[in-house]
Each structure stands twice: as structure tokens, then as C-alpha cells.
Motif scaffolding. Structure first.
Motif, PDB file in Angstrom:
ATOM      1  N   TYR A   1       0.755  -1.326   0.291  1.00 12.70           N
ATOM      2  CA  TYR A   1       0.064  -0.039   0.130  1.00 12.70           C
ATOM      3  C   TYR A   1       0.635   1.265  -0.095  1.00 12.70           C
ATOM      4  N   SER A   2       0.791   2.089  -0.900  1.00 13.72           N
ATOM      5  CA  SER A   2       1.359   3.369  -1.053  1.00 13.72           C
ATOM      6  C   SER A   2       0.962   4.536   0.055  1.00 13.72           C
ATOM      7  N   PHE A   3       2.033   4.996   0.849  1.00 17.26           N
ATOM      8  CA  PHE A   3       1.483   5.851   2.143  1.00 17.26           C
ATOM      9  C   PHE A   3       1.196   6.906   1.297  1.00 17.26           C
ATOM     10  N   ALA A   4       2.137   7.555   0.143  1.00 18.17           N
ATOM     11  CA  ALA A   4       1.732   8.778  -0.589  1.00 18.17           C
ATOM     12  C   ALA A   4       0.413   8.835  -1.140  1.00 18.17           C
ATOM     13  N   TYR A   5       0.095   7.771  -2.053  1.00 15.28           N
ATOM     14  CA  TYR A   5      -1.052   7.743  -3.014  1.00 15.28           C
ATOM     15  C   TYR A   5      -2.416   7.243  -2.320  1.00 15.28           C
ATOM     16  N   ASN A   6      -2.149   6.705  -0.940  1.00 13.98           N
ATOM     17  CA  ASN A   6      -3.283   6.007  -0.563  1.00 13.98           C
ATOM     18  C   ASN A   6      -3.851   4.920  -1.264  1.00 13.98           C
ATOM     19  N   CYS A   7      -3.129   4.139  -1.870  1.00 19.19           N
ATOM     20  CA  CYS A   7      -3.791   3.176  -2.885  1.00 19.19           C
ATOM     21  C   CYS A   7      -2.809   1.963  -2.937  1.00 19.19           C
ATOM     22  N   PRO A   8      -3.417   0.976  -3.434  1.00 22.04           N
ATOM     23  CA  PRO A   8      -2.609  -0.318  -3.509  1.00 22.04           C
ATOM     24  C   PRO A   8      -1.267  -0.076  -4.455  1.00 22.04           C
ATOM     25  N   VAL A   9      -0.427  -0.527  -4.206  1.00 21.08           N
ATOM     26  CA  VAL A   9       0.915  -0.429  -5.236  1.00 21.08           C
ATOM     27  C   VAL A   9       0.650  -0.764  -6.678  1.00 21.08           C
ATOM     28  N   ARG A  10       0.111  -2.002  -6.810  1.00 22.49           N
ATOM     29  CA  ARG A  10      -0.367  -2.642  -8.100  1.00 22.49           C
ATOM     30  C   ARG A  10      -0.842  -1.590  -8.877  1.00 22.49           C
ATOM     31  N   SER A  11      -1.833  -0.721  -8.636  1.00 22.58           N
ATOM     32  CA  SER A  11      -2.493   0.161  -9.611  1.00 22.58           C
ATOM     33  C   SER A  11      -1.429   1.136  -9.900  1.00 22.58           C
ATOM     34  N   LEU A  12      -0.792   1.567  -9.017  1.00 21.31           N
ATOM     35  CA  LEU A  12       0.378   2.497  -9.470  1.00 21.31           C
ATOM     36  C   LEU A  12       1.270   1.916 -10.569  1.00 21.31           C
ATOM     37  N   LEU A  13       1.568   0.684 -10.295  1.00 25.66           N
ATOM     38  CA  LEU A  13       2.796   0.212 -11.080  1.00 25.66           C
ATOM     39  C   LEU A  13       2.431  -0.467 -12.274  1.00 25.66           C
ATOM     40  N   LEU A  14       1.092  -0.967 -12.524  1.00 29.30           N
ATOM     41  CA  LEU A  14       0.493  -1.376 -13.711  1.00 29.30           C
ATOM     42  C   LEU A  14       0.874  -0.517 -14.805  1.00 29.30           C
ATOM     43  N   VAL A  15       0.245   0.763 -14.727  1.00 27.08           N
ATOM     44  CA  VAL A  15       0.105   1.571 -15.902  1.00 27.08           C
ATOM     45  C   VAL A  15       1.582   2.178 -16.170  1.00 27.08           C
ATOM     46  N   ARG A  16       2.349   2.525 -14.969  1.00 34.18           N
ATOM     47  CA  ARG A  16       3.574   2.996 -15.529  1.00 34.18           C
ATOM     48  C   ARG A  16       4.422   1.837 -16.065  1.00 34.18           C
ATOM     49  N   ALA A  17       4.408   0.621 -15.577  1.00 31.65           N
ATOM     50  CA  ALA A  17       5.053  -0.437 -16.378  1.00 31.65           C
ATOM     51  C   ALA A  17       4.873  -0.406 -17.862  1.00 31.65           C
ATOM     52  N   ARG A  18       3.683  -0.186 -17.877  1.00 32.44           N
ATOM     53  CA  ARG A  18       2.901  -0.451 -19.485  1.00 32.44           C
ATOM     54  C   ARG A  18       3.809   0.661 -20.247  1.00 32.44           C
ATOM     55  N   ASN A  19       3.947   1.994 -19.606  1.00 32.95           N
ATOM     56  CA  ASN A  19       4.761   3.127 -20.519  1.00 32.95           C
ATOM     57  C   ASN A  19       6.305   2.646 -20.485  1.00 32.95           C
ATOM     58  N   THR A  20       6.775   2.133 -19.373  1.00 37.44           N
ATOM     59  CA  THR A  20       8.107   1.774 -19.448  1.00 37.44           C
ATOM     60  C   THR A  20       8.507   0.602 -20.538  1.00 37.44           C
ATOM     61  N   LEU A  21       7.359  -0.144 -20.675  1.00 41.58           N
ATOM     62  CA  LEU A  21       7.619  -1.380 -21.586  1.00 41.58           C
ATOM     63  C   LEU A  21       7.536  -0.739 -23.121  1.00 41.58           C
ATOM     64  N   ILE A  22       6.486   0.048 -23.105  1.00 38.20           N
ATOM     65  CA  ILE A  22       6.511   0.485 -24.518  1.00 38.20           C
ATOM     66  C   ILE A  22       7.875   1.278 -25.106  1.00 38.20           C
ATOM     67  N   LEU A  23       8.646   2.091 -24.159  1.00 38.54           N
ATOM     68  CA  LEU A  23       9.771   2.637 -24.361  1.00 38.54           C
ATOM     69  C   LEU A  23      10.998   1.663 -24.740  1.00 38.54           C
ATOM     70  N   THR A  24      11.203   0.791 -23.628  1.00 39.68           N
ATOM     71  CA  THR A  24      12.310  -0.130 -23.705  1.00 39.68           C
ATOM     72  C   THR A  24      12.122  -1.092 -24.694  1.00 39.68           C
ATOM     73  N   GLY A  25      10.704  -1.471 -24.786  1.00 39.52           N
ATOM     74  CA  GLY A  25      10.461  -2.507 -26.002  1.00 39.52           C
ATOM     75  C   GLY A  25      11.053  -2.030 -27.250  1.00 39.52           C
ATOM     76  N   LEU A  26      10.587  -0.922 -27.630  1.00 41.39           N
ATOM     77  CA  LEU A  26      10.877  -0.461 -28.823  1.00 41.39           C
ATOM     78  C   LEU A  26      12.494  -0.037 -28.958  1.00 41.39           C
ATOM     79  N   ALA A  27      12.716   0.427 -27.830  1.00 41.72           N
ATOM     80  CA  ALA A  27      14.328   0.753 -27.889  1.00 41.72           C
ATOM     81  C   ALA A  27      15.244  -0.662 -28.154  1.00 41.72           C
ATOM     82  N   THR A  28      14.896  -1.572 -27.255  1.00 39.50           N
ATOM     83  CA  THR A  28      15.355  -2.775 -27.489  1.00 39.50           C
ATOM     84  C   THR A  28      15.320  -3.439 -28.878  1.00 39.50           C
ATOM     85  N   LEU A  29      14.176  -3.523 -29.449  1.00 43.51           N
ATOM     86  CA  LEU A  29      14.012  -4.003 -30.868  1.00 43.51           C
ATOM     87  C   LEU A  29      14.867  -3.293 -31.838  1.00 43.51           C
TER      88      LEU A  29
END
Lengths: 322, 591
Positions: free
Chosen positions: A79-107
Motif C-alpha cells: 500500500y502506498s502511503f503517499a497515494y493512499n492506494c494499492p501499489v499494483r495500480s500505480l505500477l501497472l500503468v507505469r510499467a506499461r509505459n516503460t515497456l513501450i519505451l524499452t520494448g521499442l528501444a531494445t527492438l
């Protein structure tokens, strides 16, 4: 199959080990999330103490770890103290953005590195090989931070590329094609940085593997039979050189979530990087632990993928001769 | 029956249309709008700003970080508001208020006929509910402490639909300032999560916009994690200009999340944002000279309310096992030692080199821009190494032949100064102070620490000798700083956790601050606070250094832009901002 099972079990043990280590290190780090409030004269120490108690800071580390494991089993990842919400919801959307960037860069990096590495290996010792080696040496010596800053400076000057972020303010009102174009424009600076940062290592590895293979007797024999040019390089030599490269590819996949954190911070890409940096500085520890665990998962997956690729490309491994 | 059904459907559709559309609603009969005296503007446009980090919540009760408060401040409104330009209070959702003769009872009359951004009416029940939440100990609101006067929470009673009574346990000077920034919340949306004990989880960034309502000039339209939050006009906002045009003029307000101040500057330089706030002196110089930022204006608003200071560790270290620091406290506790340090610091150089001239030297805790509370008689100790040497000599210090300062026991004076790595200005200050004190023969080591590690040492372990920090920057009134100056205050940094004042002068400050807190007449209160400031300056618990100027920038075509010293410096009158057509608008963006 047994091998795969063993690797998965190893992976799970590694995850548990990383989580314990993460918790221990975060507990050892000085300060906690609520410390900054103490600098506000309008907030009393008792209010800060109340908040600490609400989030279990007054409990022993083992209790907090157990609590976190429970939330992982519930799929919340803490649970994130700062966002007052479960960590999963914070990570999922940002991990998607990271994968768009790194996936393309790696390819892109692999698409450039493979032909370049094969070509320079074939041209070993000539001026173009020397030029390529000098360029890769230069790129290897320049930190990706500097590459990103130079590209950002260039973007500010030319006024045609966005200087940060993932989308323009009017993104929502654009058509599909315009959205893709806008996204592509925003990808230019971070992807170029990542490609330039990873390219030298890949080119040099591919070149070295290829040089070794090109000296092998079967290649000499193929040449003697009149097979040459691209056919020899890509049809016969490259698959033989793929053994060490499959490990490198596994590493590239493993680094998809963690390899771009710094570049994301500098270029304002809304991936895991800025979130992780913010969380680490604010001591929002469950977000940090969650992000580290996600990166570890990718590393484990990358390792398993490399092993599978190795089995696929090298018959000796398949037959248990190596 | 069928006709009634159709009528109900029509009403529902109208209601939905009202919520869905953000076009300003025409003033309704009986609606008590507040008429502003700004230049009459033009509707339309999107104002884009960059924030250094992402807001963490939209919950006004639990928000503690600056980015969240900046966004929430645009979504909500308070009963009585501090005008950031005049620094005085003025009516907001409260049309008027009266105070009893003993200064304990406030009767607040609310404006009639106002509505939340979802179209639901606002009345005394919402006020009572809001204060109930703020005061609830289980919610742990950072603002709760403000509402505890004389050790007792303020009592809030509804008198009628549009009147509320607030009763304080004791008179409290400038009590109406307490109401500033206390957001009035919609009972119809938040009572259920509150009763379910889920208030902290309400109004997160993931809450659907339709479930968020406030009395501010904007309402939430869209949040994209890690990228931006888009606010749209609140069509029911309760302010109008002289021509009865309902404010705000802007269609949308967009906050981009960019990560740091440099990224903020780059976005502004590239023309992607319209306003930039709290610039550092370096970026201010860079941007204001850059040809790419033509079409923009930059403002140096003068000294902020923040004060940078050097503080020595005077905490009781008996239970801390920090003998080497405790040994040095003999020096730090000597007033003349602190005065000598103060005399040896060249504040003008700090202003010149750290803030490139965009700052002011300080000798007290009240900034010269604090119009109501600065003490004009406060002595400004001149930079003088001779005076510093005399003070040290009179305290028994002497110098070795190599120039090293030594105490009575012959121990070389050597200490470390910790400062935060995240603040480049304070790092520079530490280096300048190291150099200045080196001229006195003191051996000073600068130790940069990560911010939370520094806070841990200052507040928890006391494992430091001296530190460079900053406080202030909130309200201009002395009361929010009570916990800094009262000896038992939680921010009494030089000696935390005192059960009783450790020195006579701290006891005197306690008395003066307590007296000014209950004194209702400004003149008497100012006199008391001046005395407190003079005692602080004379005893130097903080060696005051400097205050940075507030530096901001904005597009030239932004009408009614009137930046102020108080936070939020540029957005305090966002409802009045508008884009002047054909005056250097950002290409393709503005009307």
C-alpha cells in the motif's frame, strides 16, 4: 520440463530473497515517509505519531513484512502511503509505459546491432570496421545521462520535437494516426538515448562472436565451396554465433523494466523511473519494493528465456553435450 | 403518470447536461455571487503548467505534499480566504462573519444559493460535515492541529441553513486566518466513506471525476498517471466579474508532471507551458535572457517568506551516546560563540553568489516582504570579522600561531555542517559559510546528506553538529510558526522536546508568543511579536542567512496575471486569468 520447473522454483526463491533484502535495506535507510511533516510547524508531533501508527510503522519489521506478503497474495503488492492506494495500480500503468519505451528501444537496438556487428566482423581490420569500433568506443565512454541531455538540448533548439513526456496536451482530441505520430515524436529523444547507450555493447558482442565463427573450419569450407556474401554471413555464420547472443538477448529482456529508469527521469517519460525515484526519496517503501520485485520478475523471465533460446539454437545443449 | 415520467426524464437529462457541460451557467435568482474587481476577461483557452512532481491525492483532508495541495486548491474553496496580494483575509464562501466581544465566538453567514461543481447545493450541513472530518482524530488530518485552540478542538454548530457558529476555547488572534485553505467538502458524496471509516481512501487520483465535487473554480476532467491532470471549468463557480460573467474565464487548466525544476524550465522554454513558478535564480537568469522565451514576462516579486538559517545542535544528548558532539555543545551553547558566527558570515555574498542578487540578507525570522509583521527596528549585525574575534576572545577562545581557533582547554574548534543534497542553494551556502568561518580559524566540514537522512538526524537521532535548513513560506501571520518558537514545540529545532524552557530567554519568548496569540489588537500584538523577534535575534538560536526572491514567468498574453509572495504565487487568482487574443499566443493553442 524438469529443467524449467527447477528454474521457476529458483526464480521464486530469488523473489523471496529479494523481497527480504529490500525490506531489510529500506528499514536500515534513515528517515521515513512522515519525516517531512515534522518540518511543518503547523503539524504536531502527535499527529505524525498517529499517522505512523496507522501505517504500522510502530510495528516490528517482521510484522510489516508479513503484512506485505498478505497484500501480495491479495494482488495489491503493498500500500502506498503517499497515494493512499494499492501499489499494483500505480505500477501497472507505469510499467506499461516503460515497456513501450524499452520494448521499442531494445527492438531497434537489436535491428541495428545485428547487421552492423555481422558486417564489421566481416570487414575486420578495414577502415569501416575501425570507424565503427571507434564510434562504439566513444558511445561506450559517454554516460546515457549525457546522451539524453545533449538530445534534450537539441530538441529545445530545433522546436520540432517535444522536450519531455509521452503525449501532447491535446492528445485526447487527436485522431488515431495523429496520436501515433504524437507518440512517435515523444519517443524520439528517450528511444534514441537508449538505443545509443545499448548499441555499442551489442555491436561489440555480435562482432566478437561472429569473428570467432568466421574463423571456424566450416565457414572456410563453405567459402571454398563458393558460398559467400550475405548468404554465408546470415544463413550459416550468424546461427552458429547465436549461442552467446541468446544470453545477451535474455539480459536485454530482463532489463526491460529496469534499464531505462534514469532516462525516464531525465526525459520525463511517465514510466517506472520517476515513480521509483519519487518513492525512494519519499521513503514510500512498498512502492520501492513493488517496483524492485517487478524488475526482478523480468530478470528471472529474461534468464529463463535465454535458457530456452539456448536450447533452441544450440543442438549441443539440447542433446546435453555442453 | 406518463407525463410526469417524461418530465422527470427531462429533469434528469437537464441535470446530467448541467454536470456534463462545463460552460459557465448564467447566474440564478437568489444566487449570492461574489463580484470581483478584476479586468473583464474573455472566455476560453487552456492554461498549461508544469509541476515538479505528481500530486498524490485529491483529498483535501489528508493531502500533505505541495503538488497535491496546488491542484486541490483549484478544486476547492474555503469560508474565509487570505488574499495573496493584500495578505489580509476576505470573505469567500462566507459572505460575512462576526466575532463576539471576548473573541471566542465566530458567527459565519454563508452565501445563499451556491452549488458544488456537480450542481448540488452547498449549505451549513456541508460546513459542519467538513469540520467534523478535519477534527476527527481517526482521520489524522495535518490541518487538525490548526483547529485545536487552547488545547481544545473548535466547536462547530449549525445555526440555520446558512449560518454556522464556531466557538474557540480561548481568544485566538487572527482566528479568521485559520479558515484559509480549509476546503469545504460535499457531504452528499463523502459522508458515506467517512462513516465507513474509508475517508483516507476517498478522493484518490483514481476516483472517477463524476464522484469528485468541490467549490473551487475548476473540477477534475481527466487524470493520466505520471503525465498530467486536466481540470475543466466549474460551471457553478460562485465568483463573477463586474459584468456578471461567471468565472473562471479559462476552459481548462492542465498540470503536467515533469519531475524537477530544470524540466519545468525546459518545458517553459520550449513553449509547452504558460506559467512557471518558484524559479531558481540560475534558471531565472537563463530563461529571461533566452531568445526562445520571447513572448514571456518574468517577475522578481522580492523576498519570499522563507528563511534560510544555520542551526547548532543544542539538544540534550545525555541519552544518545554522542559524546563527541556533546563535547562541542559547550561552544554552541555560548551565545557569544553563535553571535561571532553570525558576525563572520557575509550575508551579502550569499545573496550575490547563491541567489545571484535575487534574494535578501536576513537577521531575523520575518522576511522584509512580510508587510504586517516585519520588525523595522531589528538590528542588522554587520559583517565584521573583528567583532567576531572580539566576541570569541571574550568567551575565552584564542588562536594558535597557525591561525586555528582553540577553546579554553586548547581544543581546536572544528565542526561539521550537514545540508541537503537536493538543495543546490543550501549546498553553496554551506561552502561559503565554511570559507567565512575558516577566516576566523574555525575548521568547518560540509556534509551533504540526502534530505530524509538529514531530517532523521535533526529530528530523531540528533547525530549532527550544525545544519543549514529553511523554514517559513506559509502564512504571513506569526501563529503558524508557534511550534518553532515555543520551547515545547515540535519544530523548536535547536533543542527539541524540551519539557520546560532551557534558558531564561526561551522562557521569555514562550511568554511573548503565548500573549501575542491571544491578543486581538494588532498594535499590541505587533509590539509583543517585535519583542520576541528581538530576543531571537539577540540570542541567535538560528543564524539567519538569507531569503530567496520569488521568481516567476508567464506568457505575455495572460490577462489579470498578478503573482504574489504568498503561496500559490501564480495561481491564487486563477479564476480571473484569461488569454488576451492576438498578443503573442502560443502557436495553434490559444483563442
Amino acid at each position: 520440463m524438469k529443467y524449467l520447473e527447477r528454474r521457476v522454483i529458483h526464480g521464486l526463491l530469488l523473489l523471496i530473497g529479494v523481497s527480504i533484502l529490500c525490506f531489510a535495506l529500506s528499514a536500515a535507510a534513515p528517515g521515513n515517509f512522515f519525516d517531512e511533516m515534522k518540518l511543518n510547524p503547523q503539524i504536531s508531533p502527535s499527529t505524525v505519531a498517529g499517522l505512523r501508527a496507522r501505517y504500522g510503522f510502530d510495528q516490528p519489521l517482521v510484522w510489516r513484512y508479513g503484512h506485505w506478503v498478505e497484500s501480495v497474495l491479495r494482488g495489491e503488492w503493498g500500500y502506498s502511503f503517499a497515494y493512499n492506494c494499492p501499489v499494483r495500480s500505480l505500477l501497472l500503468v507505469r510499467a506499461r509505459n516503460t515497456l513501450i519505451l524499452t520494448g521499442l528501444a531494445t527492438l531497434l537496438a537489436w535491428l541495428i546491432a545485428v547487421p552492423l556487428g555481422v558486417w564489421t566482423a566481416n570487414r575486420r581490420g578495414r577502415w569501416d570496421d575501425r570507424l565503427s569500433m571507434a564510434s562504439t568506443s566513444l558511445l561506450l565512454s559517454v554516460p546515457e545521462l549525457v546522451i539524453a541531455l545533449v538530445l534534450l538540448y537539441w530538441a529545445v533548439r530545433i522546436h520540432t520535437l517535444p522536450v519531455g513526456g509521452m503525449a501532447s496536451v491535446d492528445f485526447g482530441g487527436l485522431g488515431v494516426q495523429a496520436k501515433l505520430f504524437d507518440l512517435a515524436l515523444h519517443l524520439v529523444v528517450p528511444v534514441t538515448t537508449l538505443v545509443l547507450a545499448s548499441l555499442p555493447l551489442l555491436v561489440r558482442h555480435i562482432r566478437a562472436s561472429m569473428i570467432e565463427v568466421l574463423q571456424a573450419p566450416f565457414v572456410q569450407a563453405a567459402r571454398a565451396h563458393g558460398i559467400g556474401g550475405a548468404r554465408l554471413l546470415f544463413r550459416y555464420a550468424l546461427p552458429a554465433a547465436a549461442n552467446p547472443l541468446s544470453s545477451l538477448l535474455g539480459l536485454s529482456v530482463g532489463a526491460l523494466l529496469s534499464g531505462s529508469l534514469l532516462v525516464e527521469v531525465i526525459t520525463g517519460w511517465p514510466g517506472l523511473g520517476p515513480l521509483l525515484l519519487d518513492a525512494a526519496l519519499a521513503r514510500d517503501i512498498y512502492v520501492v519494493v513493488g517496483a524492485v520485485m517487478a524488475s526482478t520478475l523480468f530478470m528471472i523471465f529474461g534468464g529463463i528465456l535465454a535458457d530456452i533460446l539456448l536450447v533452441a539454437v544450440d543442438p549441443r545443449v539440447r542433446l546435453g553435450k555442453v | 403518470m406518463h407525463r410526469w415520467g417524461c418530465f422527470a426524464t427531462l429533469l434528469l437529462a437537464c441535470g446530467h447536461a448541467c454536470f456534463a457541460s462545463s460552460a459557465p451557467q448564467p447566474p440564478q435568482h437568489g444566487e449570492d455571487l461574489l463580484v470581483t474587481d478584476n479586468q473583464i476577461g474573455r472566455y476560453g483557452g487552456t492554461l498549461v503548467l508544469a509541476q515538479r512532481s505528481e500530486p498524490k491525492t485529491l483529498n483535501p483532508v489528508t493531502a500533505a505534499d505541495a503538488p497535491s495541495r496546488e491542484v486541490i486548491g483549484r478544486l476547492t474553496a474555503d469560508l474565509i480566504h487570505i488574499n495573496r496580494w493584500t495578505q489580509n483575509t476576505e470573505p469567500a464562501l462566507a459572505k460575512a462573519w462576526s466575532v463576539s466581544n471576548d473573541g471566542r465566538v465566530f458567527t459565519v453567514k454563508l452565501r445563499h444559493g451556491l452549488r458544488f461543481s456537480d450542481g448540488q447545493p452547498f449549505d451549513a450541513d456541508d460546513v459542519v460535515f467538513s469540520f467534523q472530518v478535519y477534527l476527527d482524530e481517526n482521520v489524522h488530518s495535518p490541518q487538525r492541529d490548526l483547529l485545536v485552540v487552547g488545547g481544545k478542538p473548535i466547536k462547530v454548530q449549525k445555526i440555520d441553513q446558512y449560518s454556522v457558529r464556531f466557538t474557540l476555547a480561548q481568544p485566538y488572534a487572527a482566528a479568521e486566518r485559520i479558515f484559509d485553505s480549509l476546503a469545504m467538502m460535499p457531504r452528499h458524496l463523502l459522508e458515506r466513506p467517512y462513516k465507513a471509516g474509508q475517508f483516507a481512501q476517498a478522493l484518490t487520483l483514481n476516483t472517477p471525476p463524476a464522484e469528485i465535487a468541490g467549490m473551487g473554480p475548476f473540477r477534475v476532467k481527466q487524470y493520466i498517471p505520471g503525465q498530467r491532470i486536466v481540470l475543466e471549468r466549474n460551471p457553478f463557480y460562485w465568483k463573477a466579474d463586474r459584468s456578471k460573467n461567471r468565472l473562471p474565464y479559462l476552459d481548462e487548466l492542465v498540470f503536467l508532471f515533469v519531475g524537477n525544476e530544470d524540466a519545468q524550465a525546459i518545458r517553459f522554454q520550449a513553449g509547452e507551458t504558460d506559467i512557471i513558478s518558484r524559479l531558481s535564480a540560475e534558471n531565472y537568469a537563463l530563461l529571461s535572457k533566452d531568445v526562445a522565451t520571447r513572448g514571456t514576462d518574468f517577475f522578481d516579486l522580492g523576498p519570499s517568506l522563507e528563511y534560510d538559517f544555520l542551526v547548532f545542535n543544542l539538544n540534550d544528548l545525555r541519552s544518545k551516546n554522542l559524546d563527541s558532539i556533546a563535547a562541542k555543545q559547550a561552544w554552541f551553547q555560548a551565545v557569544k560563540f553563535r553571535q561571532a558566527v553570525s558576525s563572520a558570515i557575509d550575508r551579502d555574498s550569499i545573496v550575490k553568489l547563491v541567489y545571484t542578487g535575487h534574494g535578501a540578507a536576513l537577521w531575523g525570522n520575518v522576511s522584509p516582504s512580510n508587510k504586517l509583521w516585519t520588525d523595522q527596528m531589528l538590528p542588522h549585525t554587520p559583517y565584521s570579522l573583528d567583532r567576531a574575534r572580539e566576541l570569541l576572545k571574550s568567551e575565552g577562545f584564542s588562536w594558535r600561531s597557525d591561525g586555528q581557533l582553540i577553546d579554553r582547554q586548547g581544543v581546536a574548534v572544528e565542526f561539521s555542517v550537514i545540508t541537503s543534497t537536493s538543495n543546490a542553494q543550501r549546498m553553496k551556502m554551506a561552502t561559503l559559510i565554511q570559507d567565512d568561518l575558516g577566516k576566523l580559524g574555525m575548521n568547518v566540514h560540509v556534509v551533504p546528506l540526502e534530505f530524509r537522512a538529514l531530517l532523521d538526524r535533526v529530528f530523531q537521532t540528533y547525530d549532527y553538529e550544525a545544519s543549514i535548513m529553511a523554514l517559513g513560506g506559509g502564512d504571513a501571520d506569526p501563529n503558524p510558526e508557534m511550534n518553532v518558537w515555543l520551547s515545547n514545540g515540535g519544530t523548536h529545532l535547536w533543542r527539541l522536546g524540551e519539557a520546560r524552557p532551557a534558558t531564561d530567554w526561551e522562557a521569555l519568548i514562550d511568554q511573548l508568543m503565548q500573549k501575542q496569540m491571544v491578543q486581538l489588537k494588532y498594535k499590541e500584538r505587533k509590539h509583543l511579536y517585535d519583542q520576541a523577534q528581538e530576543i531571537i535575534a539577540a540570542n541567535v538560536p538560528f543564524v539567519f542567512l538569507a531569503t530567496p526572491n520569488i521568481l516567476v514567468g508567464a506568457r505575455k498574453n495572460l490577462g489579470n496575471f498578478k503573482p504574489a509572495i504568498l503561496d500559490p504565487n501564480t495561481l491564487w487568482n486563477v479564476e480571473q486569468l484569461y488569454f488576451i487574443p492576438g498578443n503573442g499566443a502560443r502557436p495553434g493553442e490559444k483563442p
